[in-house]
Design a protein around this motif. Structure first.
Motif, PDB file in Angstrom:
ATOM      1  N   MET A 154       0.862  -1.187   0.000  1.00 19.43           N
ATOM      2  CA  MET A 154       0.000   0.000   0.000  1.00 19.43           C
ATOM      3  C   MET A 154       0.897   1.236   0.000  1.00 19.43           C
ATOM      4  N   ALA A 155       0.398   2.285  -0.572  1.00 15.59           N
ATOM      5  CA  ALA A 155       1.236   3.479  -0.710  1.00 15.59           C
ATOM      6  C   ALA A 155       0.420   4.746  -0.600  1.00 15.59           C
ATOM      7  N   TRP A 156       1.073   5.796  -0.187  1.00 13.93           N
ATOM      8  CA  TRP A 156       0.559   7.167  -0.291  1.00 13.93           C
ATOM      9  C   TRP A 156       1.394   7.862  -1.351  1.00 13.93           C
ATOM     10  N   ILE A 157       0.707   8.456  -2.285  1.00 14.36           N
ATOM     11  CA  ILE A 157       1.333   9.154  -3.405  1.00 14.36           C
ATOM     12  C   ILE A 157       0.714  10.535  -3.473  1.00 14.36           C
ATOM     13  N   ARG A 158       1.470  11.522  -3.837  1.00 16.81           N
ATOM     14  CA  ARG A 158       0.913  12.865  -3.920  1.00 16.81           C
ATOM     15  C   ARG A 158       1.204  13.499  -5.267  1.00 16.81           C
ATOM     16  N   GLN A 159       0.375  14.464  -5.588  1.00 16.80           N
ATOM     17  CA  GLN A 159       0.586  15.231  -6.818  1.00 16.80           C
ATOM     18  C   GLN A 159       0.266  16.687  -6.558  1.00 16.80           C
ATOM     19  N   ALA A 160       1.273  17.510  -6.686  1.00 20.96           N
ATOM     20  CA  ALA A 160       1.100  18.952  -6.538  1.00 20.96           C
ATOM     21  C   ALA A 160       0.764  19.556  -7.900  1.00 20.96           C
ATOM     22  N   PRO A 161       0.122  20.712  -7.909  1.00 16.37           N
ATOM     23  CA  PRO A 161      -0.235  21.349  -9.187  1.00 16.37           C
ATOM     24  C   PRO A 161       0.969  21.541 -10.097  1.00 16.37           C
TER      25      PRO A 161
ATOM     26  N   VAL B 167      -2.583  16.928  -3.744  1.00 11.25           N
ATOM     27  CA  VAL B 167      -3.613  15.904  -3.579  1.00 11.25           C
ATOM     28  C   VAL B 167      -2.884  14.615  -3.205  1.00 11.25           C
ATOM     29  N   TYR B 168      -3.332  14.001  -2.132  1.00  6.88           N
ATOM     30  CA  TYR B 168      -2.708  12.778  -1.650  1.00  6.88           C
ATOM     31  C   TYR B 168      -3.601  11.586  -2.007  1.00  6.88           C
ATOM     32  N   TYR B 169      -3.006  10.626  -2.668  1.00  8.15           N
ATOM     33  CA  TYR B 169      -3.710   9.431  -3.099  1.00  8.15           C
ATOM     34  C   TYR B 169      -3.216   8.219  -2.316  1.00  8.15           C
ATOM     35  N   CYS B 170      -4.139   7.324  -2.044  1.00  6.80           N
ATOM     36  CA  CYS B 170      -3.797   6.031  -1.476  1.00  6.80           C
ATOM     37  C   CYS B 170      -3.900   5.010  -2.602  1.00  6.80           C
ATOM     38  N   ALA B 171      -3.000   4.044  -2.586  1.00  6.81           N
ATOM     39  CA  ALA B 171      -3.009   3.041  -3.651  1.00  6.81           C
ATOM     40  C   ALA B 171      -2.685   1.664  -3.092  1.00  6.81           C
ATOM     41  N   TYR B 172      -3.175   0.645  -3.790  1.00 10.59           N
ATOM     42  CA  TYR B 172      -3.027  -0.739  -3.344  1.00 10.59           C
ATOM     43  C   TYR B 172      -2.502  -1.595  -4.489  1.00 10.59           C
TER      44      TYR B 172
END
Length: 126
Positions: free
Chosen positions: A34-41, A92-97
């Motif tokens: 599992m991961a937390w990934i982020r994307q800034a503008p 924006v912080y995304y969770c992924a599996y």
């Protein structure tokens, strides 16, 4: 099918903390990552923190001990405790599996994660 739902984002001032949560449901089983990934503008997505079902955690270089990823295996929930937040953490912080891991450690390539949540906004003001 796997469902991923993040919560806990918000607006804070620099130096403050936030805790993100991610609930994962559906066809899940060990081993997994599992991961937390982020994307800034205007920027590419970047990995923030990763954790495997073996409870091995990895972090992006920029974290520098400010963030901690943890999980509740029984509830298939992953958390991201973020302390000493900086304006550059705004994203924006995304969770992924992902199903599986690499020798007990979580996958570190974002392309290995095939189930993503909708994301939660984190805004840090100076």
């Amino acid at each position: 099918q796997v469902h991923v739902v993040e919560s806990g984002g918000g607006s804070v001032q620099a130096g403050q903390s936030l805790r993100l949560s991610c609930a994962i449901s559906g066809d899940t089983w060990s081993p997994y990552s599992m991961a937390w990934i982020r994307q800034a503008p205007g920027k590419e997505r970047e990995g923030v923190a990763y954790i495997s079902s073996a409870n091995i955690a990895k972090y992006g270089d920029f974290v520098n001990g400010r963030f901690t990823i943890s999980q509740d295996n029984a509830k298939m929930t992953v958390f991201l405790q973020m302390n000493n937040l900086k304006p550059e953490d705004t994203a924006v912080y995304y969770c992924a599996y992902a199903q599986g891991f690499m020798s007990g450690a979580p996958f570190l390539s974002l392309g290995d994660y095939n189930y993503w949540g909708q994301g939660t906004q984190v805004t840090v003001s100076s």
